[in-house]
Structures are given as structure tokens and as C-alpha cells.
Write a protein that holds these residues in place. Sequence first.
Motif, PDB file in Angstrom:
ATOM      1  N   VAL A  18       0.844  -1.200   0.000  1.00  0.00           N
ATOM      2  CA  VAL A  18       0.000   0.000   0.000  1.00  0.00           C
ATOM      3  C   VAL A  18       0.875   1.243   0.000  1.00  0.00           C
ATOM      4  O   VAL A  18       0.578   2.228  -0.680  1.00  0.00           O
ATOM      5  CB  VAL A  18      -0.958  -0.016   1.207  1.00  0.00           C
ATOM      6  N   ILE A  21       1.912   1.861  -3.432  1.00  0.00           N
ATOM      7  CA  ILE A  21       0.853   2.477  -4.240  1.00  0.00           C
ATOM      8  C   ILE A  21       0.810   3.974  -3.955  1.00  0.00           C
ATOM      9  O   ILE A  21       0.717   4.801  -4.861  1.00  0.00           O
ATOM     10  CB  ILE A  21      -0.521   1.847  -3.923  1.00  0.00           C
ATOM     11  N   ALA A  22       0.933   4.281  -2.676  1.00  0.00           N
ATOM     12  CA  ALA A  22       0.842   5.685  -2.286  1.00  0.00           C
ATOM     13  C   ALA A  22       1.964   6.500  -2.909  1.00  0.00           C
ATOM     14  O   ALA A  22       1.783   7.661  -3.263  1.00  0.00           O
ATOM     15  CB  ALA A  22       0.901   5.803  -0.773  1.00  0.00           C
ATOM     16  N   LYS A  23       3.087   5.890  -3.042  1.00  0.00           N
ATOM     17  CA  LYS A  23       4.206   6.623  -3.619  1.00  0.00           C
ATOM     18  C   LYS A  23       4.129   6.676  -5.140  1.00  0.00           C
ATOM     19  O   LYS A  23       4.950   7.311  -5.786  1.00  0.00           O
ATOM     20  CB  LYS A  23       5.521   5.968  -3.196  1.00  0.00           C
ATOM     21  N   GLY A  24       3.178   5.974  -5.677  1.00  0.00           N
ATOM     22  CA  GLY A  24       3.002   6.042  -7.113  1.00  0.00           C
ATOM     23  C   GLY A  24       3.781   4.982  -7.857  1.00  0.00           C
ATOM     24  O   GLY A  24       3.883   5.014  -9.075  1.00  0.00           O
TER      25      GLY A  24
END
Lengths: 1044, 395
Positions: A18, A21-24
Motif C-alpha cells: 500500500v 501504491i501511495a508513492k506512485g
Amino acid sequence: MLESSKDSAKLDAMKRIVGMIAKGKNASELFPAVVKNVASKNIEIKKLVYVYLMRYAEEQQDLALLSISTFQRALKDPNQLIRASALRVLSSIRVPIIVPIMMLAIKEACSDLSPYVRKNAAHAIQKLYSLDPEQKEMLIEVIEKLLKDRSTLVAGSVVMAFEEVCPDRIDLIHKNYRKLCHLLVDVEEWGQVVIIHMLTRYARTQFVSPWKDDEVVEEYSENNFYESDEEQKEKDQKVKNTYTMDPDHRLLLRNTKPLLQSRNAAVVMAVAQLYWHLAPKSEASIVAKSLVRLLRSNREVQYIVLQNIATMSIQRKGMFEPYLKSFYVRSTDPTMIKTLKLEILTNLANEANISTLLREFQTYVRSQDKQFAAATIQAIGRCATNITEVTDTCLNGLVCLLSNRDEIVVAESVVVIKKLLQTQPAHHCEIIKHMAKLLDNITVPVARASILWLIGEYCERVPKIAPDVLRKTAKSFTNEDDLVKLQILNLGAKLYLTNSKQTKLLTQYVLNLGKYDQSYDIRDRTRFIRQLIVPNEKSGALSKYAKKIFLAQKPAPLLESPFKDRDHFQLGTLSHTLNSRASGYLELSDWPEVAPDPSVRDVDVAESAKEWTGNLDKTKKEKPTEKFYSESEEEEDESASTSASESESGSESEKQDEEEGSSVDTSGSSTSSEESSDSESDSKESTAKKTSRAANESVSENIKKKAKDTSKKRNTSNSSDTESTPSEKSSSDSKSESDSKSDSESEKSKEEKQVHDKKASNKQDVFLLDLDDFYPVTTPVAAPTAAVLSTSLTADLEGLCLSNSSVIDVTTQVAVPTKTHELLHRMSGKGLAAHYHFSRQPSIFGDGMVSVQVTVTNTTDQKIENIHIEEKKLPPGMRMHDFNPIECLEPAGSITVPMGIDFCDSTQMASFQLCTKDGRFNVTIQPPVGELLLPVTMSEKDFKKEQGMLIGMNETSATIAVALQNSTRHVIIERVVKAANLGIVPSGQDNIHRFAAKTAHSGSLVLVTVELKESSTAQLVINTEKTVIGSVLLRELKPVLSQG
Amino acid sequence: VSRSVCDYFFEAQERASEAENVPPVIPTPHHYLLSVYRHKIFFVAVIQSEVPPLFVIEFLHRVVDTFQDYFGVCSEVMIKDNVVVVYEVLEEMLDNGFPLATESNILKELIKPPTILRTVVNTITGSTNVGDQLPTGQLSVVPWRRTGVKYTNNEAYFDVIEEIDAIIDKSGSTITAEIQGVIDACVKLTGMPDLTLSFMNPRLLDDVSFHPCVRFKRWESERILSFIPPDGNFRLLSYHVSAQNLVAIPVYVKHNISFRDSSSLGRFEITVGPKQTMGKTVEGVMVTSQMPKSVLNMTLTPSQGTHIFDPVTKLLSWDVGKINPQKLPSLKGSVSLQAGTSKPDENPTINLQFKIQQLAISGLKVNRLDMYGEKYKPFKGIKYMTKAGKFQVRT
């Protein structure tokens, strides 16, 4: 790690994913490993997997399918939250293959017991729709079902889905409209916003505009409105009939008002726009206070709210004037807020407050925020043009600003002064000179151009300076901005024309410079001017007009608010904020000219009634009455009435007394406003005086109502000739019309408008309704003779009417007894008192039923909860429809509920228990025989025919002594009709009065004849199949006539 | 939606000179960006179609509030550290763009906020911070309160906080003054208590907005606040005392700021004094003023407190502390301007902050607090405070 057997390791891995994902970062290659964990027992892992799935399922559709069975299992989980979240994730996985599965899941979930799951189902609808719009039809079905849901949790979400999927299917809302209005306060705040916006649109299509009376809209709409009408008299009627608000419209406004107190800015704004778009102008102003309150919150909220206020303040200044000071600018506000506040201040400026405002503006001009200072100068300019008194002051002030050191300020003032001067150029040479001097210092192109334009325009007034200016600018021509160059050319041309001696060479020099300029615009202009002003052989014709062309009077520009054009967007919407159409913006429709049928909303209450047999027209009659009741009580503050009917009739008689006074003069002359009936009755007067008199009596009631209606609205124009009230009667009459009155009144306004549409359908009861509404003057309470009936109809209805006259038809009640009977005394009911009376209206609950209005009053000082009916002990064949349980009755409160009882045409008692939360009381209702009947209309001929068939066994008769004061026709009719629910049959003879009715249950005819004889006796004859009823009725009618 | 939409936002952000000036609504070719700015962080929402903008903005604010509630502070570092929780919370708050659960009471039940203690426990036991038992709160009649709350000490505290917004002009007369008040509550009561709060003078309240728990009908008819409180801290109501009533301004500011055209020195003098404080002391006084750009430095001597002038932002702040009516605090000195520039046209405005304990400046008083529905006797407390809101003195 995802493969690990330990939950903690898995969890850790998921958290990292996750985080990725947050970091792209792309984590999609882990998809298979993650999906395996979807079945994990650990809730947190599950949640994280859900997060992951929603992100990547669309990319890896095949693998995502692996997880679906897990969700399907979870959908059956006993825990509602798991069911809900499974549905959420399932619907969030955007994989087209599973559309049918989703559809199935949604359908199942929307009948789930838990409202939370249903709420999620509503959310899923939108998602599915965006995934596959082809499912629309099915989804609409689901939405329809969910709209019926009574949970407040669901309401918001389903309306959201409605807006998303099928915002044009307004027919789905009809039946839920009232429910939504009532639930609104309890819906969670986000839902409120959506619902309010939806209801705004809905209301705009369903109700007529409340703004008709207002001056702005008036002319336009009224003309428009009446042009379509063909008949002159209809015009008159409608003019008289000033706007009465649809009770449903009122309901919406009333229910949204508390939401102005919401802590959620979005809700407040939504209500504000609702009031803005829907409420009468006088009421809309209440939102101002709440909007001003919002200005205290975050800057973003301020921004949006101020924008909306700016739009509002343009149209209705008065609304925000009391709050002027709230819009004063603080130095810490961000620039955009400052500018908006300034905008509003400018909009609010008027003669009264302009001096304080200007003082305030002076402070702003000196602000460090130069952008804002410039905006202030523009604002001053706008104030100056709008309010002529202060123009000079403003101009002086602005001229002072010219000596300001800041360039932007000066430039801005120059531009504004230019605009101001243009409006009144007569006497401002000084200023122009002053500005000419400034030209040396100012570098901002717009300002320079403005000055040059000014000098050019008014070069005749400053003959000495102008050439000098041209000389200076010619020198610097090459370095100027394009804008300035153009103006130099203009100036040159103008000077050339007015003062060619001094400036000829200069102008030519400038033109030469312009000819070789880089900008084609300037080259073009140069060429154009040269051809125009420099005389040569070819262009002789044009150059004659050159002076006219250049020195024509220019109209002054209007300084307008940039918010002027925003009002066509619905307030509070994104489109409004951006001042451009956002995708998905739905235009707010204009008010309909004619209100659509209000009855479509009526069914919701009756929905709960299982025995409801669906006579729409009857329902329609019933429901508005109730609404109207509560309405009039609250609005007119008619003393918190303990029993609605009592207070109603009380206030009525008062009004009628007033009425009496005004109508004494015309009493006796049997006229009505309608031309047709007028002429008819004239011609008939001699032959059938009695007839028309009889008709008058029944009519008089209506006329009174009508007149009251109009007098209430302060619209006395030619209402005087409609009043033909036999004055001596009105006081006694007044008692007998509690229900019928409110009924017709509330309906009149609405249904008058439907009349045309409905005319086509000649269903009989519809016809009767139409009659009521179309000719409110003649008879909403229809008990007319056939003759009067036909006379009062215009040609197009005549045919219908005649074909009807031979048919026996149930009609509305002639009179309603105000007598209430005690159901439960407050002593025996532990403080709960109940009364009942017969409303004499066709029961909404089913054929054969008699409608009974039960008024329950709480005389204790505590709430009584859950009042309902139990243990009905009814004789065989009798049926009863309970009223809906009353959840809670406040101390000293009272409530009137309708119920229906089918007495089987017998006078046997209906006994049942009235139960509350902590007590049950045996009560009985015994109907007077007169209430078991429903009045019918028929012609005299039909009456005699029917009577001829009902002789012998079926006839009962008696001879009675009639009190002297009872011997007049109308007294007899009134008394008889009061005692029993009978319809009046026209009679050709003076001394014979006929009444007709049918029994509620079996529909057998009951015919009553009263024949007055010599020496104050009368023969009373009753013909009916139901001999028991006949004899009982005879017994009851006897004293009615014999007593004084 | 790809991340690239944010570029439009960054662009707009660059264009605006100050963070405050970034427009809250930015249209892009396919989307609309709505943003809020709080705690020096921008929160941006991407919108695809028409929606009431306040709806989005209000929601974003609610998100920030929730983060703050969860993490104590809402800073970039905090969000980065708790990215997983942030995701989980957002997940619960939003479903397909529609707000789901925004009451922090319920959210906390769904996802337990991280505390130091719990982090330690979690690492040892390997348990999680997602609620083990799934709550039923969502379904209770009272959506803002969870069931089964238990406390040993039952207490209910109410803080009546009033803020004065005022603009005072040069000569000391008041241009506008308004009172904005809130009642913040901290309720820790067992079970399902039903509270009523009544005021001595409810008429004062001109315009109010309530927490959804307040029964509106009761307020309309009796002017009594009747409610089932949420658990913990919440804002019960906020109100507005209109400008029509005269507002007593509790402090005054004497100022003498002048710049001379010729020299690059200016004089600066401020004195703060109490006025109409009803015998209470004015505390926490703080004077801030944004100096014009041409100011280079200031040499000032305060009679009490400390002062700081930041030569970069040109912000002068003077922490005064308590005002002693006998010896009024003052700040005197000179201002040195950048050589060569002309004197600024406008004198700086002075922003004032202060606090007065145990006083509600509007005169609002809570009459009594009653509890129904539960047997025990709670401990009740009410505190009053007056603060300066947006209090500006123009000079």
C-alpha cells in the motif's frame, strides 16, 4: 512474505505494498500473490487487499476473477459490515465480465435487512452504471425500489444514485416526494445536500412559480401566461385567483428551513439555493443570515459562499443589506476573498450607505495589496456610475489618486476616470489637462492609451494641449506598446481633422511610422486612416465623412459586475463557481406555467394501507385536505387547536359574519359571476324561481367560500356581484362546512389548471371534479339541479353533462355535520381523549366504507406513545380500516386521523380497543343511520322513476307536524341534509322536497320525499330496499323537522 | 485518473504568490480540482462532473479534521508515516466518491487510532489496529454515538468560547464588531444519556448552527438544547451575536506610527490597555503586524513581554502576556526603512490576540444542565472564555 503463513508477516507485506501504491510505484506484478490473500481471516489484511484490488483489478481482469467467489461468500456473511464491504469491493472491481454478478448482488442487497447494506447497494448502483450503462433499465428498477425505503441511512445514497443514473426520471420521485421531505432532517448531512439539490430541480418542474406577484417577473410571466387562454372570463378568474402555494411546495420549504442551522456548510448552501430558486421572494431573505455565518469558516468555504452571495446581491440587494458590515475587508484576507467582498460591497451600494462605503474604500485603496487596491478603484468607478449623487465625489477622489506613487493604482484610476468622463464629458477639461500632464510619468500601456483616447476624443476642449501631446508621443512612438500606438494614430487622425493646420505634419509623420511598424494591426490601421483623412483623388467621397466617422458621439461604456451573467447557473453548483458549464450540469428548468397534477405525490401515505383499492381521484380529494389542515393551522396561527374541526368552523363563522355585512345588499338577487349562468337564471327566473332559489342555497355556500377566498387575498375586484348570499342564513350555514371548505379551497388553485387537460377524459367522477374546479363560483359542493347544472356549463361541457343527467352518480357531500361524538372520555382513558365525527367523504380505504375522523387528544402532561387499534370486535361482515398508529402525541397535542369502517348498512356498533403504550381502552363507534349514506344526484324524472319501483314494502311514511320556522324550503333542506348524508334532488314543485342517497355498503338507493301540507304538517316518505334503514331514518328525520 | 492532473494544480500554485491565494477551484480540460489549504498542506480532490463545490470542500475539511483527530497533528510527516492508516480511513470515509462515514466516533470504532501504547502492543502481540469486533454503531438510532460506552468518572464539560471579530479604525472607533461563539463539549458519560442545556438568556443568540445531535424542534419552541451527545469531544453549537447589539470591546490600542519622507527612519509606538473587561484580566495578549516591504529593521523596546521582527517576512510580533491596568504595556522604538524608497502609503494594520478567562463577552450564561435516561449523577462543568478572533486595528 505474502506467502507466509503468519498473519503478521502478510500484514507487513501488505502495508508495504500500500505504501508503494501511495508513492506512485507500480505494484501490479504482485497481483497474483495479493489476490490469494483475499480470503484471509484477518480483517486488516482483508482491508488492505481490498484497497489493492480496487486499484489494480481493472488492469488484471482475469486474475481478479479469482477473488470474486470470496466476495460472493462474504455477501452471505451474517455480519452486515462484511456484507456491505464485500458489496463495495465487488462493485469497485471494474471488470465487465462480472456485471451480471454485480447486478444480482445489488438486487439481493437492496432487500437486505440492514439499512447499511442497502445504503451500499445504492452506492453500487452508480458504480455499476458507470461500468456498464446498458444496465440502466434494471438499475432504475432497483432505484425505484430503494426510493421507497424508509431508512434515513439509505435515502441520501439512493438519491445520489438516482441523480447519477436517471436524473430525468422525475416520475420516480413523485410518490416519495413527501416522504423525502419528512425524512430530510434526519438524513445524514451528505445525503441532505444531494436530496436538496434533487428536490430543487423537482420542485421547479412540479410547482408553479411563487414569484407571480413580484414585480420583476410579473409582467413577463403574466402576459405569457394569459396569452394562451382563450376565454376572457377565465382571465378574470385567474387574475382574481392570486397565487396560493401548493401545500407540497410549502412542505418542502418548511422542512428544509431547520437545515439552515446545519453545521455543514454544504447543507446550508444547498438550502440557500433552494430558497433562492423556489421560495417566494419575501421568504428567501431568511437564508442571508445563515450565509453570512458561513463567512466565518475556512477560506475555501468563504470563497464559494461569497461568490454565491455576489450573484444573489446583484438581483436582490435588500437581502444582504443589513449585513453590509460583515463584508468589510480585513487586511489578512487572501486576495480572492478581498476581491469578492469588494464585489459584494459594490453591489450593495446605494444612496443611503454610499458615504460609509466610500470611506471604507478609501482605506482599501491604500492597501498594500496592489491588486486589491486596483480592484477597489474599479469598484469606486462602478459605484460612481450607479449612484449619480456621488459621481463627482468619486471623480475627485480618483483624481487625487492620480498623484499616488504607485503606478498600478494610478493606471487603474486613469482607466476608470476615462470611463467616468465618457458618461459626462461636459465639464471636465481640468481633469483632462491634468491627465495630459501625467502622460509623461505613466508607463502602464492601458493607462497611456486611455489618456490618449480621452485627449483625442475631447481635443476640441483642450486645443492647446492636444497637439503638444501628439508631438511628444510621436517622438516616442517606436517604443510604445501596440495599444498605445493605435491610440496615437487615432489621436493624430482626430487632430488632423479638427486642427489640421498645426498637426498635419505630425500626423503624417506618425502615419509614416505606423506604416513600417511590425504589427500588422497597426499597419492596417495606418493605411485605413491615411486613406480616410488624407485627401486625394480616389477617396474623395469617403473623406468627406471622415470627421463624422472619427468624432461621432460614443456611447458611454456600462460598468457592470462580472457576476451579472452568472445567474443563469444554479447557485451553489460547480458551474456557477466556474461560470462555465461543468460536465454533467443539469439546467434548472423554468417554472411550469401550469402545475402538473399534484395527485401523483399522494399515494405514498396510502401505500401502507393494504386494503387500499386504488381510487385515485378519491384519494386525491382526501389527502390535500389533511395537508391543508395542518398548514392553515400553523400558518395563520389559528390557536393551537385541540380539535381541528372545531377551530376551523369557528374561525369560519367569523369570516362569514364579515362576509355577511358586505353581501347584504345583493342578497336575494340570484346571480353569479359567470355570464352563462347569469343569463340563464335571468330567463328562468320567472318560471322557476323556486328552482333557482334552491340552487342558490347550495351555491351560496360556495360563493361565500369563493368570496372569502378572494377577500382574504385582498382582491375585491368584481367579487361583489358573485355574492348572492341570502344573508339570514349564513350564520347557520357556517356550521355545516368544516371539511368541504378546506377541501375545495386547497384544490381549487391546483386543479383549475388541470381542467383543460382532463376535460378529454369523461370518466364520471373526473367530470364531477372538474365541475368543482372549473366553476368554483357555481358549486364545488355539487348538489345542483340538473337545470342549474346545465346552465352553469359552457358549451363544451354541456354535452357531457346532459348525458350524465340520467345517470345516478355519487356526488360530494352537501353538508358536513360538525357534531363530534365521544369515543373515549379523558377520565376513563387516563388522560387520552378521543372524539370522532363523520367527514362524509368517500372513504379512501375502500368501497363501502364510511370515513370517520378520529381526533385523539392528549390531556396529560406526558407524551403518549404508540396509539393504535387492537382487538376489533366487529359483527360479521363489518370491516374496519385502522388509522396508522400514532407514534407519539405530545402533551396537550391532538391529532386527527382518518379511518374507514364498513358498517354493512346496519347501525350495529363497531367496538374495538384503543391502545396506547401503557393502556388499552374499549371503545365503540355507533353510526347514526344518516351517516351510512352517500349522497347521489339525479334528476327529478329519474327520482320519480326510481320511486315508482320502490313502493309497497319498500316505502315507509309518516305524517309529522312541522314547526313554523321550518317550513321554508332552505331550512328544510338544510336540516335534512345535516341529519343525514343526502343529496338534493331538484324539485319542480314548491312544497315537495326530494333527497336521494345510496347506502355505503350495498349501494341501494334511499329516496326521501318531504311534502308540505296545509296547517303545518308534512308527509315524510322514504323509499328504499333496505327497510330497516328506511324506518330508522324516518324515525330520525321526524324530530329534525318537527322541532323548532 | 492519473496523477498528472495534479500538474495543473502545481502550476496554479506556482502562479499564486502566496499559498493563500491558490484558487480553491481549478478547472482543467477533463476534471476539476478542488483544494483546501490547511496546516500548510494542500488537500486536492479531483472532480469529474458537476457537484456542489461546497460539498467537496466541506468533505475535505472533514478529512483533515479526522486526520488531526487520529494523529494529533496533521502534517506531511505524519501522513507519510501513517500512510496505511490514512488509506484505511479514506477507504471508510469515501465510497466511489460519496462520503460514507464521517463521524469520528464511528471511524474510530472501525479503525483504531494509533497510539504509542498500541504500537508497542501491536509489535509484541501482532494484533492489528483495525477494530476486532465490527461495530454496530452505524445502525443505532443515534448514528453519532456508539453503544456500550463506559466510564468510571462520568463527566460533562462545556466550554463557552466567544471570539470577537472587530475592525477598529485609526481614531479608535469601531467599524464592525461581531461576536462568534461556540460551545465545545467534552462528554464522557456512560450509556445513552439524554442531556438538556438551557440558557439564562437564549435570546442573545442570533444565529446558531448545531451539531446534528441537537433536537431542533425543542430549540425552536423552548430555546432549550436537548441532545444525546456523541462520545468525547465535539462542537455542540456555534452561534453568532449580531453586530446590531453593541459589542463591548475589551481592549484598546493606542498607536503612533509614522514614517518620514526625508529620512529613512520612522517612529513606532504602541500601547495596549484594557477597557470594559468587567473586572477580569486580559491575558495572552499578542500583537502582530505586517510591516510594509520597505521596512528594513526595527529597534524597539517593550515595557513588558518579548518582541520579534522577522526581516524576511516583515512580520512584527510582540508577545505581551497579561495586561496590568496600573502599568500599561507599550512598545516603542524606531523603524529603519530601506534607503532610497519612498515612504509606504499605508500604515500597517495591527492584529491583536487576547484571552479573557471566565467571561463570555456577549453575556451568555448557561442556566442548567440536566441529564435524563441514565441513573448516575454526572460531574458537570462549564467554562467561559473570550478570545479575540479577527481583531484588527487600522493605523
